[in-house]
Design an enzyme around this catalytic site. Structure first.
Site, PDB file in Angstrom:
ATOM      1  N   ASP A  24       0.786  -1.248   0.000  1.00 56.53           N
ATOM      2  CA  ASP A  24       0.000   0.000   0.000  1.00 56.53           C
ATOM      3  C   ASP A  24       0.814   1.293   0.000  1.00 56.53           C
ATOM      4  O   ASP A  24       0.429   2.274   0.668  1.00 56.53           O
ATOM      5  CB  ASP A  24      -0.970   0.015   1.194  1.00 56.53           C
ATOM      6  CG  ASP A  24      -1.981  -1.115   1.151  1.00 56.53           C
ATOM      7  OD1 ASP A  24      -1.922  -1.931   0.222  1.00 56.53           O
ATOM      8  OD2 ASP A  24      -2.830  -1.176   2.066  1.00 56.53           O
ATOM      9  N   LYS A 129      -6.547  -5.016  -3.279  1.00 63.23           N
ATOM     10  CA  LYS A 129      -7.236  -5.642  -2.147  1.00 63.23           C
ATOM     11  C   LYS A 129      -8.289  -4.689  -1.568  1.00 63.23           C
ATOM     12  O   LYS A 129      -8.014  -3.501  -1.384  1.00 63.23           O
ATOM     13  CB  LYS A 129      -6.212  -6.035  -1.072  1.00 63.23           C
ATOM     14  CG  LYS A 129      -5.396  -4.884  -0.493  1.00 63.23           C
ATOM     15  CD  LYS A 129      -4.298  -5.435   0.406  1.00 63.23           C
ATOM     16  CE  LYS A 129      -3.530  -4.362   1.129  1.00 63.23           C
ATOM     17  NZ  LYS A 129      -4.278  -3.586   2.100  1.00 63.23           N
ATOM     18  N   CYS A 162      -2.339  -2.425   7.764  1.00 61.02           N
ATOM     19  CA  CYS A 162      -2.262  -3.374   6.641  1.00 61.02           C
ATOM     20  C   CYS A 162      -1.047  -4.286   6.713  1.00 61.02           C
ATOM     21  O   CYS A 162      -1.112  -5.436   6.262  1.00 61.02           O
ATOM     22  CB  CYS A 162      -2.329  -2.610   5.321  1.00 61.02           C
ATOM     23  SG  CYS A 162      -3.972  -1.905   5.072  1.00 61.02           S
TER      24      CYS A 162
HETATM   25  C1  C5J Z   1      -3.200   0.724   5.417  1.00 65.25           C
HETATM   26  C2  C5J Z   1      -4.979   1.952   6.410  1.00 65.25           C
HETATM   27  N1  C5J Z   1      -2.600   0.499   4.247  1.00 65.25           N
HETATM   28  N2  C5J Z   1      -4.248   2.375   7.430  1.00 65.25           N
HETATM   29  N3  C5J Z   1      -4.435   1.272   5.387  1.00 65.25           N
HETATM   30  O1  C5J Z   1      -2.625   0.473   6.471  1.00 65.25           O
HETATM   31  O2  C5J Z   1      -6.167   2.199   6.390  1.00 65.25           O
END
Ligand code: C5J
Length: 219
Positions: A24, A129, A162
């Site tokens: 991400d 995802k 995540c």
């Molecule tokens: C991730 C989030 N990538 N914090 N997303 O950690 O919402």
């Protein structure tokens, strides 16, 4: 087999059965002016991971290690967005709405895509995802199994959301995970510290933790 000096003990892996996963590293989470900053977060906390990930990515590509990228986001029609996730936080501008970099966390939008510094190569699978974990509602497990991957080098953001969810999912599926401490980041320094501790605690209950320098030394 190679071994990395890690917590709670040496992490042994065969690079031909290991994948680097970059979680991400999307504009909306990491760049000034994105969704993350709009929510009041200090994105500079996340940006510390960019250079270390870049170095590990370059090395992985050089040695021919499999590289996987993930992006959190949803279909443009939002059919895969649970109402609970959409409504959470009572945001006046949330997932699917027009944000500073296009519709927030919607596939195909500028903010949803991976930052230029870590741009995937066409040969590197991108896992889109809908959730926090990289295995939930994706073909990641099949892709890894098809390549005989048993070990994961884990990087990306955010450590306690995540990254943690993915490591826990991977652990339950039998993967051995090494999390690179300087290649993961959180908006909250205390979560970064505790999140890493939780992974290696109790004899490595979810996996191993090491700085990227320890991996780069053996690669
Ligand atoms: C991730 C989030 N990538 N914090 N997303 O950690 O919402």
């Amino acid at each position: 087999m190679l071994t990395v000096h890690a917590e709670p003990y040496e992490f042994a892996f065969d690079p031909t059965h290991t994948a680097l996963i970059i979680i991400d590293m999307q504009r909306d989470f990491v760049e000034p002016g994105g969704f993350g900053e709009m929510l009041g977060n200090d994105v500079s906390q996340l940006r510390t991971a960019i250079e270390p990930i870049k170095r590990v990515l370059a090395k992985a590509r050089t040695v021919g290690m499999m590289v996987i990228h993930t992006r959190e986001g949803h279909r443009p029609d939002l059919a895969d967005l649970p109402e609970a996730k959409r409504a959470r936080g009572h945001l006046s501008c949330g997932i699917g709405d027009a944000g500073p970099m296009g519709r927030i966390l919607v596939r195909g939008e500028h903010g949803h895509d991976i930052i230029d510094e870590l741009k995937p190569l066409p040969t590197e699978p991108i896992i889109d995802k809908p959730g926090k974990g990289s295995f939930h509602a994706t073909d990641l497990h099949a892709i890894l199994a098809n390549r005989g991957i048993t070990h994961l080098i884990v990087t990306g953001v955010t450590t306690e959301v995540c990254v943690h969810t993915t490591v826990r999912e991977a652990n339950d599926r039998g993967y051995e995970c090494l999390v690179l401490s300087d290649c993961v980041a959180s908006y909250f320094p205390e979560f970064q510290q505790i999140g890493l501790k939780m992974i290696a605690a109790q004899g490595g209950i979810f996996g191993w933790v090491a700085p990227s320098s320890a991996l780069l030394t053996v690669l």
